[in-house]
Design a protein around this motif. Sequence first.
Motif, PDB file in Angstrom:
ATOM      1  N   MET A  24       5.330   6.589  -1.842  1.00  0.00           N
ATOM      2  CA  MET A  24       6.732   6.286  -1.518  1.00  0.00           C
ATOM      3  C   MET A  24       7.015   4.792  -1.705  1.00  0.00           C
ATOM      4  O   MET A  24       8.035   4.416  -2.274  1.00  0.00           O
ATOM      5  CB  MET A  24       7.060   6.703  -0.088  1.00  0.00           C
ATOM      6  N   ALA A  25       6.102   3.947  -1.231  1.00  0.00           N
ATOM      7  CA  ALA A  25       6.288   2.500  -1.343  1.00  0.00           C
ATOM      8  C   ALA A  25       6.277   2.054  -2.808  1.00  0.00           C
ATOM      9  O   ALA A  25       7.059   1.185  -3.204  1.00  0.00           O
ATOM     10  CB  ALA A  25       5.202   1.771  -0.556  1.00  0.00           C
ATOM     11  N   ALA A  26       5.429   2.660  -3.623  1.00  0.00           N
ATOM     12  CA  ALA A  26       5.354   2.290  -5.043  1.00  0.00           C
ATOM     13  C   ALA A  26       6.640   2.667  -5.775  1.00  0.00           C
ATOM     14  O   ALA A  26       7.128   1.917  -6.620  1.00  0.00           O
ATOM     15  CB  ALA A  26       4.157   2.973  -5.702  1.00  0.00           C
ATOM     16  N   ARG A  27       7.208   3.804  -5.432  1.00  0.00           N
ATOM     17  CA  ARG A  27       8.437   4.260  -6.095  1.00  0.00           C
ATOM     18  C   ARG A  27       9.646   3.386  -5.758  1.00  0.00           C
ATOM     19  O   ARG A  27      10.623   3.375  -6.485  1.00  0.00           O
ATOM     20  CB  ARG A  27       8.730   5.708  -5.718  1.00  0.00           C
ATOM     21  N   VAL A  57       4.951  13.307  -3.794  1.00  0.00           N
ATOM     22  CA  VAL A  57       5.087  11.851  -3.689  1.00  0.00           C
ATOM     23  C   VAL A  57       3.752  11.133  -3.843  1.00  0.00           C
ATOM     24  O   VAL A  57       3.719   9.934  -4.087  1.00  0.00           O
ATOM     25  CB  VAL A  57       5.768  11.421  -2.364  1.00  0.00           C
ATOM     26  N   ALA A  58       2.650  11.868  -3.719  1.00  0.00           N
ATOM     27  CA  ALA A  58       1.331  11.263  -3.858  1.00  0.00           C
ATOM     28  C   ALA A  58       0.822  11.315  -5.294  1.00  0.00           C
ATOM     29  O   ALA A  58      -0.271  10.821  -5.579  1.00  0.00           O
ATOM     30  CB  ALA A  58       0.340  11.960  -2.930  1.00  0.00           C
ATOM     31  N   GLU A  93       2.464  -5.736  -3.093  1.00  0.00           N
ATOM     32  CA  GLU A  93       3.033  -6.241  -1.842  1.00  0.00           C
ATOM     33  C   GLU A  93       3.697  -5.128  -1.041  1.00  0.00           C
ATOM     34  O   GLU A  93       3.492  -5.020   0.168  1.00  0.00           O
ATOM     35  CB  GLU A  93       4.054  -7.344  -2.127  1.00  0.00           C
ATOM     36  N   ASN A  94       4.479  -4.290  -1.706  1.00  0.00           N
ATOM     37  CA  ASN A  94       5.207  -3.234  -1.012  1.00  0.00           C
ATOM     38  C   ASN A  94       4.257  -2.167  -0.459  1.00  0.00           C
ATOM     39  O   ASN A  94       4.418  -1.707   0.672  1.00  0.00           O
ATOM     40  CB  ASN A  94       6.241  -2.599  -1.944  1.00  0.00           C
ATOM     41  N   VAL A  95       3.266  -1.781  -1.257  1.00  0.00           N
ATOM     42  CA  VAL A  95       2.305  -0.767  -0.814  1.00  0.00           C
ATOM     43  C   VAL A  95       1.478  -1.291   0.355  1.00  0.00           C
ATOM     44  O   VAL A  95       1.308  -0.600   1.364  1.00  0.00           O
ATOM     45  CB  VAL A  95       1.409  -0.317  -1.985  1.00  0.00           C
TER      46      VAL A  95
END
Length: 133
Positions: A24-27, A57-58, A93-95
């Motif tokens: 989810m964070a990567a998207r 999502v994974a 950073e987001n992940v």
Amino acid sequence: ADTPPATRGRTSIADGVVEKIAGMAAREVPGVHTLGGGLARRLGAVRERVPGSRPDVAQGVKVEVGQRQTAIDVDIVVEYGVPIADVAAALRENVIAAVERMTALEVVEVNVSVIDVRLPDDEAEEETETRVR
């Protein structure tokens, strides 16, 4: 009886939980078109056409989860024209922020593999592939 209730017992987090959070964070990162390789994307596209199914999502995310740490591998397809190094840095950073905030696990590394570039002409091909015949 001397220990606080919050510290009695153990919490374990399954690999799949971390994979979903990381996915989810990567998207969310601008410039990331999708996650996963060609076969995984095709299977995901077929799965999404089934009524009542949810997107995976994974997809494109693999993790190793230990007691206190995790390592994450992400396969991505980037949009044409974006600076790939900047997208990879923003993704890391987001992940890391999402996984560490939600799980309290230390993320020791996020390996990003850019497996494809989505060209502007690819949009017409995708629409043709999803057409019912």
